[in-house]
Design a protein around this motif. Structure first.
Motif, PDB file in Angstrom:
ATOM      1  N   GLU A 120       1.468 -11.308 -18.791  1.00  0.00           N
ATOM      2  CA  GLU A 120       2.496 -10.489 -19.417  1.00  0.00           C
ATOM      3  C   GLU A 120       3.602 -10.213 -18.415  1.00  0.00           C
ATOM      4  OE1 GLU A 120       2.821  -5.943 -20.924  1.00  0.00           O
ATOM      5  OE2 GLU A 120       1.031  -7.042 -21.562  1.00  0.00           O
ATOM      6  N   PHE A 121       4.836 -10.339 -18.882  1.00  0.00           N
ATOM      7  CA  PHE A 121       5.998 -10.042 -18.061  1.00  0.00           C
ATOM      8  C   PHE A 121       6.991  -9.265 -18.911  1.00  0.00           C
ATOM      9  CE2 PHE A 121      10.256 -11.277 -16.469  1.00  0.00           C
ATOM     10  CZ  PHE A 121      10.187 -10.598 -15.272  1.00  0.00           C
ATOM     11  N   LYS A 122       7.381  -8.101 -18.423  1.00  0.00           N
ATOM     12  CA  LYS A 122       8.322  -7.237 -19.136  1.00  0.00           C
ATOM     13  C   LYS A 122       7.868  -6.981 -20.577  1.00  0.00           C
ATOM     14  CE  LYS A 122      12.370  -8.184 -16.358  1.00  0.00           C
ATOM     15  NZ  LYS A 122      13.775  -8.541 -16.321  1.00  0.00           N
ATOM     16  N   GLY A 123       6.563  -6.753 -20.731  1.00  0.00           N
ATOM     17  CA  GLY A 123       6.015  -6.414 -22.036  1.00  0.00           C
ATOM     18  C   GLY A 123       5.823  -7.576 -22.991  1.00  0.00           C
ATOM     19  N   LYS A 124       6.095  -8.789 -22.548  1.00  0.00           N
ATOM     20  CA  LYS A 124       5.949  -9.957 -23.417  1.00  0.00           C
ATOM     21  C   LYS A 124       4.924 -10.918 -22.828  1.00  0.00           C
ATOM     22  CE  LYS A 124      10.548  -9.734 -25.320  1.00  0.00           C
ATOM     23  NZ  LYS A 124      11.755 -10.448 -25.653  1.00  0.00           N
ATOM     24  N   GLN A 125       4.097 -11.479 -23.706  1.00  0.00           N
ATOM     25  CA  GLN A 125       3.101 -12.461 -23.296  1.00  0.00           C
ATOM     26  C   GLN A 125       3.783 -13.800 -23.013  1.00  0.00           C
ATOM     27  OE1 GLN A 125      -0.279 -12.055 -22.817  1.00  0.00           O
ATOM     28  NE2 GLN A 125       0.158  -9.885 -23.087  1.00  0.00           N
ATOM     29  N   PHE A 126       3.251 -14.538 -22.041  1.00  0.00           N
ATOM     30  CA  PHE A 126       3.755 -15.867 -21.762  1.00  0.00           C
ATOM     31  C   PHE A 126       2.583 -16.783 -21.425  1.00  0.00           C
ATOM     32  CE2 PHE A 126       3.252 -14.204 -17.555  1.00  0.00           C
ATOM     33  CZ  PHE A 126       2.834 -15.299 -16.818  1.00  0.00           C
ATOM     34  N   LYS A 127       2.813 -18.083 -21.594  1.00  0.00           N
ATOM     35  CA  LYS A 127       1.855 -19.116 -21.215  1.00  0.00           C
ATOM     36  C   LYS A 127       2.641 -20.241 -20.563  1.00  0.00           C
ATOM     37  CE  LYS A 127      -1.358 -18.086 -24.920  1.00  0.00           C
ATOM     38  NZ  LYS A 127      -2.008 -18.573 -26.135  1.00  0.00           N
ATOM     39  N   LEU A 128       2.032 -20.832 -19.553  1.00  0.00           N
ATOM     40  CA  LEU A 128       2.701 -21.847 -18.752  1.00  0.00           C
ATOM     41  C   LEU A 128       1.659 -22.862 -18.314  1.00  0.00           C
ATOM     42  CD1 LEU A 128       5.549 -22.065 -17.280  1.00  0.00           C
ATOM     43  CD2 LEU A 128       4.475 -20.841 -15.421  1.00  0.00           C
ATOM     44  N   VAL A 129       2.001 -24.152 -18.339  1.00  0.00           N
ATOM     45  CA  VAL A 129       1.088 -25.189 -17.870  1.00  0.00           C
ATOM     46  C   VAL A 129       1.831 -26.061 -16.874  1.00  0.00           C
ATOM     47  CG1 VAL A 129      -0.446 -27.094 -18.504  1.00  0.00           C
ATOM     48  CG2 VAL A 129      -0.068 -25.214 -20.120  1.00  0.00           C
ATOM     49  N   LYS A 130       1.178 -26.322 -15.732  1.00  0.00           N
ATOM     50  CA  LYS A 130       1.777 -27.133 -14.677  1.00  0.00           C
ATOM     51  C   LYS A 130       0.893 -28.331 -14.368  1.00  0.00           C
ATOM     52  CE  LYS A 130       4.142 -23.577 -12.219  1.00  0.00           C
ATOM     53  NZ  LYS A 130       4.859 -23.490 -13.418  1.00  0.00           N
ATOM     54  N   LEU A 131       1.531 -29.364 -13.914  1.00  0.00           N
ATOM     55  CA  LEU A 131       0.827 -30.529 -13.396  1.00  0.00           C
ATOM     56  C   LEU A 131       1.131 -30.606 -11.916  1.00  0.00           C
ATOM     57  CD1 LEU A 131      -0.837 -33.138 -13.720  1.00  0.00           C
ATOM     58  CD2 LEU A 131       1.328 -34.312 -14.271  1.00  0.00           C
ATOM     59  N   LEU A 132       0.077 -30.549 -11.107  1.00  0.00           N
ATOM     60  CA  LEU A 132       0.212 -30.664  -9.653  1.00  0.00           C
ATOM     61  C   LEU A 132      -0.340 -31.994  -9.201  1.00  0.00           C
ATOM     62  CD1 LEU A 132      -1.080 -27.224  -8.365  1.00  0.00           C
ATOM     63  CD2 LEU A 132       1.251 -27.932  -8.778  1.00  0.00           C
ATOM     64  N   GLY A 133       0.340 -32.588  -8.249  1.00  0.00           N
ATOM     65  CA  GLY A 133      -0.141 -33.853  -7.703  1.00  0.00           C
ATOM     66  C   GLY A 133       0.057 -33.926  -6.207  1.00  0.00           C
ATOM     67  N   PRO A 134      -0.654 -34.837  -5.564  1.00  0.00           N
ATOM     68  CA  PRO A 134      -0.554 -34.970  -4.119  1.00  0.00           C
ATOM     69  C   PRO A 134       0.733 -35.659  -3.666  1.00  0.00           C
ATOM     70  CG  PRO A 134      -2.046 -36.631  -4.991  1.00  0.00           C
ATOM     71  CD  PRO A 134      -1.643 -35.747  -6.138  1.00  0.00           C
ATOM     72  N   ASN A 135       1.454 -36.274  -4.606  1.00  0.00           N
ATOM     73  CA  ASN A 135       2.681 -37.011  -4.271  1.00  0.00           C
ATOM     74  C   ASN A 135       3.859 -36.504  -5.091  1.00  0.00           C
ATOM     75  OD1 ASN A 135       1.186 -38.925  -2.617  1.00  0.00           O
ATOM     76  ND2 ASN A 135       0.376 -39.682  -4.560  1.00  0.00           N
ATOM     77  N   THR A 136       5.048 -36.837  -4.646  1.00  0.00           N
ATOM     78  CA  THR A 136       6.242 -36.444  -5.398  1.00  0.00           C
ATOM     79  C   THR A 136       6.367 -37.254  -6.682  1.00  0.00           C
ATOM     80  OG1 THR A 136       7.614 -37.976  -4.113  1.00  0.00           O
ATOM     81  CG2 THR A 136       7.521 -35.678  -3.353  1.00  0.00           C
ATOM     82  N   GLU A 137       5.818 -38.457  -6.701  1.00  0.00           N
ATOM     83  CA  GLU A 137       5.833 -39.292  -7.899  1.00  0.00           C
ATOM     84  C   GLU A 137       4.653 -38.906  -8.792  1.00  0.00           C
ATOM     85  OE1 GLU A 137       8.309 -41.457  -8.645  1.00  0.00           O
ATOM     86  OE2 GLU A 137       9.226 -40.719  -6.803  1.00  0.00           O
ATOM     87  N   VAL A 138       4.882 -38.831 -10.089  1.00  0.00           N
ATOM     88  CA  VAL A 138       3.847 -38.453 -11.043  1.00  0.00           C
ATOM     89  C   VAL A 138       2.926 -39.642 -11.309  1.00  0.00           C
ATOM     90  CG1 VAL A 138       3.384 -37.586 -13.366  1.00  0.00           C
ATOM     91  CG2 VAL A 138       5.425 -36.832 -12.146  1.00  0.00           C
ATOM     92  N   ASP A 139       1.634 -39.406 -11.218  1.00  0.00           N
ATOM     93  CA  ASP A 139       0.643 -40.429 -11.545  1.00  0.00           C
ATOM     94  C   ASP A 139       0.602 -40.574 -13.068  1.00  0.00           C
ATOM     95  OD1 ASP A 139      -2.071 -41.356 -12.418  1.00  0.00           O
ATOM     96  OD2 ASP A 139      -2.374 -41.499 -10.249  1.00  0.00           O
ATOM     97  N   PRO A 140       0.792 -41.784 -13.609  1.00  0.00           N
ATOM     98  CA  PRO A 140       0.807 -41.967 -15.075  1.00  0.00           C
ATOM     99  C   PRO A 140      -0.473 -41.492 -15.761  1.00  0.00           C
ATOM    100  CG  PRO A 140       1.575 -43.958 -13.967  1.00  0.00           C
ATOM    101  CD  PRO A 140       1.063 -43.033 -12.902  1.00  0.00           C
ATOM    102  N   GLU A 141      -1.615 -41.691 -15.119  1.00  0.00           N
ATOM    103  CA  GLU A 141      -2.883 -41.253 -15.683  1.00  0.00           C
ATOM    104  C   GLU A 141      -2.937 -39.717 -15.758  1.00  0.00           C
ATOM    105  OE1 GLU A 141      -7.615 -41.804 -14.624  1.00  0.00           O
ATOM    106  OE2 GLU A 141      -6.169 -43.231 -13.801  1.00  0.00           O
ATOM    107  N   ALA A 142      -2.459 -39.049 -14.711  1.00  0.00           N
ATOM    108  CA  ALA A 142      -2.415 -37.581 -14.694  1.00  0.00           C
ATOM    109  C   ALA A 142      -1.448 -37.068 -15.757  1.00  0.00           C
ATOM    110  CB  ALA A 142      -2.008 -37.069 -13.314  1.00  0.00           C
ATOM    111  N   LEU A 143      -0.318 -37.731 -15.907  1.00  0.00           N
ATOM    112  CA  LEU A 143       0.665 -37.319 -16.909  1.00  0.00           C
ATOM    113  C   LEU A 143       0.085 -37.453 -18.321  1.00  0.00           C
ATOM    114  CD1 LEU A 143       3.493 -36.279 -17.515  1.00  0.00           C
ATOM    115  CD2 LEU A 143       4.285 -38.657 -17.508  1.00  0.00           C
ATOM    116  N   LYS A 144      -0.660 -38.503 -18.568  1.00  0.00           N
ATOM    117  CA  LYS A 144      -1.287 -38.684 -19.880  1.00  0.00           C
ATOM    118  C   LYS A 144      -2.270 -37.538 -20.152  1.00  0.00           C
ATOM    119  CE  LYS A 144      -4.130 -41.808 -22.570  1.00  0.00           C
ATOM    120  NZ  LYS A 144      -5.064 -42.920 -22.532  1.00  0.00           N
ATOM    121  N   ASP A 145      -3.107 -37.191 -19.162  1.00  0.00           N
ATOM    122  CA  ASP A 145      -4.041 -36.068 -19.309  1.00  0.00           C
ATOM    123  C   ASP A 145      -3.283 -34.770 -19.568  1.00  0.00           C
ATOM    124  OD1 ASP A 145      -6.093 -37.846 -18.746  1.00  0.00           O
ATOM    125  OD2 ASP A 145      -6.500 -37.054 -16.737  1.00  0.00           O
ATOM    126  N   TYR A 146      -2.186 -34.571 -18.848  1.00  0.00           N
ATOM    127  CA  TYR A 146      -1.361 -33.368 -18.993  1.00  0.00           C
ATOM    128  C   TYR A 146      -0.786 -33.276 -20.409  1.00  0.00           C
ATOM    129  CZ  TYR A 146       2.550 -30.157 -17.986  1.00  0.00           C
ATOM    130  OH  TYR A 146       3.450 -29.120 -17.993  1.00  0.00           O
TER     131      TYR A 146
END
Length: 174
Positions: A120-146
């Motif tokens: 909750e922030f300023k009385g409002k609910q929020f949801k957020l999803v992030k993809l973290l990886g070991p490299n600056t380039e996104v792994d296609p397999e990880a992106l598909k799972d995400y």
């Protein structure tokens, strides 16, 4: 500026994980890059994070996690540190006395993680999803799972943000 800072901070608060996270023994610890972010609410373009520096995650005290990253604010470099507390539930952490909950999921790609944060922030609910990886380039397999994960959780794929990666700056106090 407060909304941008909060978006960045809350986004990165969600970057933590317990040692029992997977049967493979992989642990979310080390240096990671924020490869993708999606929120349940539209973030105005002017308030969206433009770039992220790498995040360093350290396992401390019985499974709690500490993370640090740097941001540039008003032309100055600032280091942000935060701690997430392990709960009795595997892959769940809390922050700020339970106001924020963070859930971690290992992707099928080596070294990549999905982080689901709600609170909750300023009385409002929020949801957020992030993809973290070991490299600056996104792994296609990880992106598909995400993409499958956010679809299951009811997020709009059109809201995915792929932030630019930047080098960590050095705080003046360092």
């Amino acid at each position: 500026m407060k909304v941008l800072f909060l978006t960045v901070a809350l986004s990165l608060f969600s970057i933590l994980h317990a040692e029992e996270s997977t049967s493979s023994g992989e642990v979310l610890e080390g240096t990671y890059h924020v490869n993708a972010i999606v929120a349940d609410k539209e973030i105005p373009k002017e308030k969206r994070p433009k770039s992220f520096s790498p995040v360093t995650i350290t396992l401390v005290n019985d499974g709690d996690l500490e993370f640090s990253f740097t941001i540039r604010k008003d032309g100055k470099c600032k280091e942000i540190k935060a701690r997430l507390e392990k709960t009795d539930n595997p892959n769940e952490f809390i922050m700020n006395e339970g106001r924020y909950h963070v859930y971690t999921t290992k992707t099928s790609a080596s070294g990549s993680w999905i982080l689901f944060c709600e609170g909750e922030f300023k009385g409002k609910q929020f949801k957020l999803v992030k993809l973290l990886g070991p490299n600056t380039e996104v792994d296609p397999e990880a992106l598909k799972d995400y993409q499958e994960f956010i679809k299951e959780k009811g997020f709009n794929e059109k809201r995915i943000i792929s932030p630019k990666q930047e080098e960590a700056c050095i705080p003046e106090s360092a």
